[in-house]
Design a protein around this motif. Structure first.
Motif, PDB file in Angstrom:
ATOM      1  N   VAL A 280       0.872  -1.182   0.000  1.00 28.00           N
ATOM      2  CA  VAL A 280       0.000   0.000   0.000  1.00 28.00           C
ATOM      3  C   VAL A 280       0.912   1.235   0.000  1.00 28.00           C
ATOM      4  O   VAL A 280       1.819   1.336   0.839  1.00 28.00           O
ATOM      5  CB  VAL A 280      -0.910  -0.013   1.252  1.00 28.00           C
ATOM      6  N   PRO A 281       0.698   2.179  -0.946  1.00 29.04           N
ATOM      7  CA  PRO A 281       1.609   3.329  -1.032  1.00 29.04           C
ATOM      8  C   PRO A 281       1.793   4.060   0.293  1.00 29.04           C
ATOM      9  O   PRO A 281       2.911   4.442   0.640  1.00 29.04           O
ATOM     10  CB  PRO A 281       0.951   4.219  -2.099  1.00 29.04           C
ATOM     11  N   GLY A 282       0.699   4.230   1.074  1.00 31.11           N
ATOM     12  CA  GLY A 282       0.812   4.945   2.364  1.00 31.11           C
ATOM     13  C   GLY A 282       1.784   4.247   3.308  1.00 31.11           C
ATOM     14  O   GLY A 282       2.571   4.896   4.000  1.00 31.11           O
ATOM     15  N   ASP A 283       1.732   2.907   3.340  1.00 31.87           N
ATOM     16  CA  ASP A 283       2.659   2.148   4.206  1.00 31.87           C
ATOM     17  C   ASP A 283       4.101   2.360   3.739  1.00 31.87           C
ATOM     18  O   ASP A 283       5.024   2.476   4.556  1.00 31.87           O
ATOM     19  CB  ASP A 283       2.358   0.641   4.134  1.00 31.87           C
ATOM     20  N   LEU A 284       4.287   2.390   2.426  1.00 27.92           N
ATOM     21  CA  LEU A 284       5.657   2.556   1.892  1.00 27.92           C
ATOM     22  C   LEU A 284       6.190   3.945   2.225  1.00 27.92           C
ATOM     23  O   LEU A 284       7.375   4.102   2.546  1.00 27.92           O
ATOM     24  CB  LEU A 284       5.666   2.337   0.372  1.00 27.92           C
ATOM     25  N   ARG A 285       5.284   4.948   2.154  1.00 29.45           N
ATOM     26  CA  ARG A 285       5.737   6.307   2.491  1.00 29.45           C
ATOM     27  C   ARG A 285       6.093   6.395   3.976  1.00 29.45           C
ATOM     28  O   ARG A 285       7.067   7.039   4.348  1.00 29.45           O
ATOM     29  CB  ARG A 285       4.654   7.331   2.136  1.00 29.45           C
ATOM     30  N   ALA A 286       5.328   5.697   4.805  1.00 24.52           N
ATOM     31  CA  ALA A 286       5.562   5.775   6.257  1.00 24.52           C
ATOM     32  C   ALA A 286       6.822   5.007   6.662  1.00 24.52           C
ATOM     33  O   ALA A 286       7.579   5.438   7.536  1.00 24.52           O
ATOM     34  CB  ALA A 286       4.345   5.238   7.003  1.00 24.52           C
ATOM     35  N   ASP A 287       7.033   3.852   6.065  1.00 23.84           N
ATOM     36  CA  ASP A 287       8.165   2.994   6.474  1.00 23.84           C
ATOM     37  C   ASP A 287       8.537   2.088   5.288  1.00 23.84           C
ATOM     38  O   ASP A 287       8.108   0.927   5.231  1.00 23.84           O
ATOM     39  CB  ASP A 287       7.767   2.164   7.706  1.00 23.84           C
ATOM     40  N   PHE A 288       9.320   2.615   4.381  1.00 25.84           N
ATOM     41  CA  PHE A 288       9.647   1.881   3.152  1.00 25.84           C
ATOM     42  C   PHE A 288      10.375   0.578   3.472  1.00 25.84           C
ATOM     43  O   PHE A 288       9.956  -0.504   3.064  1.00 25.84           O
ATOM     44  CB  PHE A 288      10.501   2.767   2.229  1.00 25.84           C
ATOM     45  N   ASP A 289      11.459   0.686   4.252  1.00 26.13           N
ATOM     46  CA  ASP A 289      12.284  -0.503   4.509  1.00 26.13           C
ATOM     47  C   ASP A 289      11.508  -1.590   5.245  1.00 26.13           C
ATOM     48  O   ASP A 289      11.575  -2.769   4.894  1.00 26.13           O
ATOM     49  CB  ASP A 289      13.528  -0.127   5.331  1.00 26.13           C
ATOM     50  N   GLY A 290      10.762  -1.178   6.278  1.00 23.83           N
ATOM     51  CA  GLY A 290      10.014  -2.150   7.073  1.00 23.83           C
ATOM     52  C   GLY A 290       8.937  -2.830   6.225  1.00 23.83           C
ATOM     53  O   GLY A 290       8.738  -4.049   6.315  1.00 23.83           O
ATOM     54  N   THR A 291       8.267  -2.052   5.377  1.00 22.75           N
ATOM     55  CA  THR A 291       7.191  -2.617   4.557  1.00 22.75           C
ATOM     56  C   THR A 291       7.757  -3.618   3.565  1.00 22.75           C
ATOM     57  O   THR A 291       7.217  -4.718   3.383  1.00 22.75           O
ATOM     58  CB  THR A 291       6.447  -1.474   3.817  1.00 22.75           C
ATOM     59  N   VAL A 292       8.856  -3.254   2.930  1.00 23.05           N
ATOM     60  CA  VAL A 292       9.482  -4.160   1.955  1.00 23.05           C
ATOM     61  C   VAL A 292      10.011  -5.409   2.674  1.00 23.05           C
ATOM     62  O   VAL A 292       9.851  -6.534   2.180  1.00 23.05           O
ATOM     63  CB  VAL A 292      10.611  -3.422   1.195  1.00 23.05           C
ATOM     64  N   ALA A 293      10.611  -5.217   3.834  1.00 22.74           N
ATOM     65  CA  ALA A 293      11.157  -6.373   4.572  1.00 22.74           C
ATOM     66  C   ALA A 293      10.042  -7.352   4.922  1.00 22.74           C
ATOM     67  O   ALA A 293      10.197  -8.567   4.787  1.00 22.74           O
ATOM     68  CB  ALA A 293      11.878  -5.900   5.831  1.00 22.74           C
ATOM     69  N   ARG A 294       8.876  -6.824   5.346  1.00 20.35           N
ATOM     70  CA  ARG A 294       7.755  -7.716   5.699  1.00 20.35           C
ATOM     71  C   ARG A 294       7.287  -8.499   4.466  1.00 20.35           C
ATOM     72  O   ARG A 294       7.013  -9.697   4.547  1.00 20.35           O
ATOM     73  CB  ARG A 294       6.598  -6.911   6.301  1.00 20.35           C
ATOM     74  N   ALA A 295       7.239  -7.830   3.304  1.00 23.37           N
ATOM     75  CA  ALA A 295       6.806  -8.521   2.074  1.00 23.37           C
ATOM     76  C   ALA A 295       7.794  -9.626   1.716  1.00 23.37           C
ATOM     77  O   ALA A 295       7.402 -10.762   1.409  1.00 23.37           O
ATOM     78  CB  ALA A 295       6.692  -7.517   0.927  1.00 23.37           C
ATOM     79  N   ALA A 296       9.081  -9.310   1.779  1.00 22.56           N
ATOM     80  CA  ALA A 296      10.092 -10.302   1.390  1.00 22.56           C
ATOM     81  C   ALA A 296      10.109 -11.476   2.370  1.00 22.56           C
ATOM     82  O   ALA A 296      10.192 -12.642   1.957  1.00 22.56           O
ATOM     83  CB  ALA A 296      11.477  -9.637   1.321  1.00 22.56           C
ATOM     84  N   GLU A 297       9.990 -11.168   3.660  1.00 24.31           N
ATOM     85  CA  GLU A 297      10.020 -12.258   4.660  1.00 24.31           C
ATOM     86  C   GLU A 297       8.811 -13.178   4.483  1.00 24.31           C
ATOM     87  O   GLU A 297       8.933 -14.401   4.564  1.00 24.31           O
ATOM     88  CB  GLU A 297      10.056 -11.675   6.078  1.00 24.31           C
ATOM     89  N   LEU A 327       7.202   4.783  -6.550  1.00 22.55           N
ATOM     90  CA  LEU A 327       7.372   4.199  -5.219  1.00 22.55           C
ATOM     91  C   LEU A 327       7.073   2.695  -5.251  1.00 22.55           C
ATOM     92  O   LEU A 327       7.807   1.885  -4.668  1.00 22.55           O
ATOM     93  CB  LEU A 327       6.420   4.908  -4.244  1.00 22.55           C
ATOM     94  N   ILE A 328       6.003   2.330  -5.956  1.00 18.03           N
ATOM     95  CA  ILE A 328       5.644   0.908  -6.064  1.00 18.03           C
ATOM     96  C   ILE A 328       6.747   0.166  -6.840  1.00 18.03           C
ATOM     97  O   ILE A 328       7.158  -0.935  -6.470  1.00 18.03           O
ATOM     98  CB  ILE A 328       4.295   0.749  -6.816  1.00 18.03           C
ATOM     99  N   GLU A 329       7.215   0.785  -7.927  1.00 10.71           N
ATOM    100  CA  GLU A 329       8.282   0.137  -8.716  1.00 10.71           C
ATOM    101  C   GLU A 329       9.509  -0.086  -7.850  1.00 10.71           C
ATOM    102  O   GLU A 329      10.115  -1.167  -7.862  1.00 10.71           O
ATOM    103  CB  GLU A 329       8.655   1.008  -9.931  1.00 10.71           C
ATOM    104  N   GLU A 330       9.886   0.927  -7.087  1.00  9.62           N
ATOM    105  CA  GLU A 330      11.072   0.834  -6.237  1.00  9.62           C
ATOM    106  C   GLU A 330      10.885  -0.243  -5.162  1.00  9.62           C
ATOM    107  O   GLU A 330      11.810  -1.015  -4.869  1.00  9.62           O
ATOM    108  CB  GLU A 330      11.332   2.218  -5.609  1.00  9.62           C
ATOM    109  N   ALA A 331       9.676  -0.316  -4.614  1.00  5.60           N
ATOM    110  CA  ALA A 331       9.419  -1.313  -3.559  1.00  5.60           C
ATOM    111  C   ALA A 331       9.506  -2.729  -4.131  1.00  5.60           C
ATOM    112  O   ALA A 331      10.083  -3.625  -3.500  1.00  5.60           O
ATOM    113  CB  ALA A 331       8.040  -1.071  -2.950  1.00  5.60           C
ATOM    114  N   LEU A 332       8.955  -2.950  -5.319  1.00  9.01           N
ATOM    115  CA  LEU A 332       9.018  -4.293  -5.903  1.00  9.01           C
ATOM    116  C   LEU A 332      10.454  -4.635  -6.296  1.00  9.01           C
ATOM    117  O   LEU A 332      10.899  -5.781  -6.145  1.00  9.01           O
ATOM    118  CB  LEU A 332       8.065  -4.384  -7.102  1.00  9.01           C
ATOM    119  N   ALA A 333      11.197  -3.631  -6.785  1.00  2.21           N
ATOM    120  CA  ALA A 333      12.601  -3.871  -7.145  1.00  2.21           C
ATOM    121  C   ALA A 333      13.402  -4.243  -5.899  1.00  2.21           C
ATOM    122  O   ALA A 333      14.209  -5.179  -5.905  1.00  2.21           O
ATOM    123  CB  ALA A 333      13.190  -2.628  -7.821  1.00  2.21           C
TER     124      ALA A 333
END
Ligand code: ADP
Ligand SMILES: O=C(O)[C@@H](O)C(=O)COP(=O)(O)O
Length: 416
Positions: A280-297, A327-333
């Motif tokens: 969710v874009p709002g989650d990525l704006r609030a905490d990019f690293d944590g949001t991506v880490a949760r998705a990958a884990e 932002l979404i592209e960067e998060a998926l990358a």
């Protein structure tokens, strides 16, 4: 030595045409990005595809990148060229398709080319110069809501007119009644159009037979332009040569940044068959690293016999604001980078821009074509930088609107 050189405006488009050329008998390599030397890839290939990310770039940048790719392809020995754009003619309002085709035509010193986006196996047909997606005109298809390139007109002549420097006089239409009379009739129509000063001939095509006719009629042209389907009718010197790729061990991760209707259906189907994580874009704006880490884990913990989808959009009610696209592209990358670092060796990526962002970050070498799972969609083998071959990745880069609904499940079962 490669003789056919393709300039593709996005990465899924590049793999799409590489699949078509491989089927037609060309040993084909996809080279990623701008300025990458073609040397190694060129040695064993009949056709080279340079994958750019120029579809939504400013016009000047798209033209410069395409001319630079053309220079590299010529230096690698290519003599015939193909500008690959989307089968739904995706372009920004300023439009990169016209300027790129015109610049490449002029750089080659050629008089004329064809405009042929039709891809009948995926429902894209052209009649009287109007592009259809299945039963709908392009402007009435889901493409009118595309987040980056909304298509609100279906007339290829009207779309192209403001994009070429000589305007309407530069564009001719070869309508289906002429195409139905065969290659000689189309060749004569192309010659007449060029003699009348039109450098771009939009050619109707309702079926693969029509594209076969066009390929034969255009055999004297050094530059072709279109979607991938015309390329299936350019015979190459080698028999069909898809690589046999064996299924990988490990999680079956799909990274989906595509908001297209076909992808939405595929995401929902895969979520029902497996599991996933919505970005969710709002989650990525609030905490990019944590949001991506949760998705990958979560992806790494998922059962290995069902798909796990990291996605941005699965339903029309998921609001898509184009400002959030990078932002979404960067998060998926970033998710892809973490998964590969953790040992994942196969990724299915949905979306052209998304694939460009993901693969750009992974830093992989040339792609070779594996088995085609749906029209225009195949597993590709990619060398990771410095891998020495031991860390090869399997990538399926899916155009937004391609593939049947069960693709995200079937892809892993039909061999990767
Ligand atoms: N929920 C969302 N909010 C904002 N941007 C989104 C969302 N879902 C997808 N996008 C963006 O939309 C774009 C889709 O383009 P692309 O990846 O080329 O897919 P397609 O192949 O379907 O056209 C990407 O830039 C992606 O980041
Ligand atoms: O020609 C096509 O439709 C595809 O090869 C293509 O370019 C699709 O682009 P995306 O939908 O952006 O993946």
């Amino acid at each position: 030595m490669a003789t056919l050189g393709v300039i593709a405006d996005d990465l899924t488009g590049a793999t799409d045409i590489a699949i078509a050329l491989t089927s037609a008998g060309h040993r084909t390599a996809v080279v990623l990005g701008e300025g990458v030397p073609l040397g190694g890839a060129a040695a064993d290939a009949d056709a080279l595809v340079v994958a750019l990310k120029s579809r939504t770039a400013p016009v000047g940048e798209a033209v410069a990148a395409s001319l630079e790719a053309l220079d590299r392809l010529r230096a690698a020995g290519c003599e015939r060229f193909y500008v690959k754009y989307c089968s739904t003619f995706d372009s920004t309002p300023e439009g990169n398709i016209g300027p790129v085709c015109e610049a490449v035509l002029e750089a080659l010193g050629e008089e004329a080319t064809v405009i042929a986006p039709a891809f009948p196996a995926n429902g894209r047909t052209v009649y009287r110069g109007h592009l259809f997606v299945g039963d709908d005109l392009l402007e009435e298809s889901p493409m009118r809501h595309h987040p980056l390139t909304p298509m609100t007109d279906s007339s290829l002549v009207r779309l192209l007119e403001p994009q070429v420097s000589r305007g309407k006089d530069d564009i001719a239409l070869v309508p289906w009644p002429v195409v139905s009379r065969g290659a000689d009739a189309v060749r004569a129509a192309l010659t007449r159009a060029a003699a009348g000063g039109a450098r771009f001939a939009v050619v109707d095509a309702l079926s693969d037979d029509d594209l076969d006719v066009l390929a034969r009629a255009a055999s004297g042209l050094r530059l072709l332009t279109g979607g991938s389907a015309l390329a299936r009718w350019l015979p190459g010197p080698h028999p069909v040569g898809h690589l046999p790729l064996t299924p990988p061990e490990g999680p079956r991760v799909v990274l989906s940044g595509s908001a297209s209707r076909a992808t939405q259906g595929q995401v929902r189907h895969a979520l029902a068959a497996g599991s996933g994580h919505r970005l969710v874009p709002g989650d990525l704006r609030a905490d990019f690293d944590g949001t991506v880490a949760r998705a990958a884990e979560a992806a790494l913990r998922a059962p290995a016999d069902a798909p796990f989808v990291v996605y941005a959009t699965a339903a029309p009610e998921h609001v898509v604001d184009a400002a959030d696209a990078p932002l979404i592209e960067e998060a998926l990358a970033e998710t892809a980078v973490r998964l590969v670092a953790a040992g994942v060796r196969a990724l299915l990526v949905a979306g052209g821009e998304t694939s460009g962002a993901v693969v750009g970050r992974l830093g992989v070498g040339p792609l070779a074509v594996g088995p085609e799972v749906d029209p225009g969609v195949a597993w590709m083998l990619a060398r990771t930088e410095d891998s020495g071959g031991g860390d090869d990745l399997r990538l399926m880069l899916k155009s937004g609107n391609f593939g049947r609904e069960d693709l995200f499940v079937r892809a892993w079962e039909e061999g990767a």
